[in-house]
Design a protein around this motif. Sequence first.
Motif, mmCIF file in Angstrom:
data_model
loop_
_atom_site.group_PDB
_atom_site.id
_atom_site.type_symbol
_atom_site.label_atom_id
_atom_site.label_comp_id
_atom_site.label_asym_id
_atom_site.label_seq_id
_atom_site.Cartn_x
_atom_site.Cartn_y
_atom_site.Cartn_z
ATOM 1 N N ARG A 63 0.844 -1.178 0.000
ATOM 2 C CA ARG A 63 0.000 0.000 0.000
ATOM 3 C C ARG A 63 0.889 1.241 0.000
ATOM 4 N N GLN A 175 -16.372 -2.546 3.101
ATOM 5 C CA GLN A 175 -15.208 -2.594 3.976
ATOM 6 C C GLN A 175 -14.018 -3.248 3.279
ATOM 7 N N LYS A 176 -14.283 -4.303 2.526
ATOM 8 C CA LYS A 176 -13.203 -5.021 1.848
ATOM 9 C C LYS A 176 -12.652 -4.223 0.670
ATOM 10 N N HIS A 179 -11.499 -0.506 2.019
ATOM 11 C CA HIS A 179 -10.613 -0.529 3.197
ATOM 12 C C HIS A 179 -11.054 0.517 4.219
ATOM 13 N N HIS A 180 -12.352 0.517 4.502
ATOM 14 C CA HIS A 180 -12.939 1.505 5.400
ATOM 15 C C HIS A 180 -13.507 0.805 6.624
ATOM 16 N N VAL A 182 -12.120 -1.141 8.589
ATOM 17 C CA VAL A 182 -11.660 -2.521 8.790
ATOM 18 C C VAL A 182 -10.691 -2.642 9.965
ATOM 19 N N HIS A 183 -10.056 -1.546 10.350
ATOM 20 C CA HIS A 183 -9.065 -1.603 11.424
ATOM 21 C C HIS A 183 -9.607 -1.088 12.757
#
Length: 220
Positions: A63, A175-176, A179-180, A182-183
Amino acid sequence: MNPGQLLQGTVCYWRDDKGFGFIATDSGERLFFHIRDFEATPQHRPQRGDLLCFQLGLDKQNRPYALALQLATANTILLTPSTKTISPKGPAIYQIQHQAWCFRYLFFVLLLLSLLAGSFAFTVPLFYLEASLFTYWLYQIDKKLASSGQQSRLPEESLQMFSLIGGWPGAWLAQKRLHHKVHKAPFQREFRFVIYGNSCFLLWLLSESGTAFLHKVALF
């Protein structure tokens, strides 16, 4: 953007107690950076709106992130179109809330019509598809708000609520892909409970007792 190339961006988010933040570029990207990645100790701690020069790097997950950072000065500002300051822009939060309320009304109107027609079981896929598409759109909006550095964000309770009424497949996909959220461990724990709760409720509605309850509601 190529690794090794000197780039510029504006700090759109900074968390001083953790020492990290995000840089917004004029291409619309949002890059992570950490205080330890400055080439030299900066004259002051980064703040939202600061113009930074940096190089592009890749983390272990491939990333992109910003490294070799330095605060932009008169000597380091690049004479390119990318020098323009990026002002936080994003969708108007009141418009999003208005559309969310419209969706809620539409959802319950369709639910009432399906109950009156006695065809709830046949319209379940339609409900889930509609709720999932809308919930995915909400995640996209919230991601844009975060990337633009706006302080007004969609409440996490709203995202969870639309997942609870059937939009969790769209939320999971968002989310996948985006990438929102997810952490965020607390949010993910709540999301798992939302999926479990929605699945149990749906199974009950499709059971004999649930069907009898729906008939009573429709007749009422």
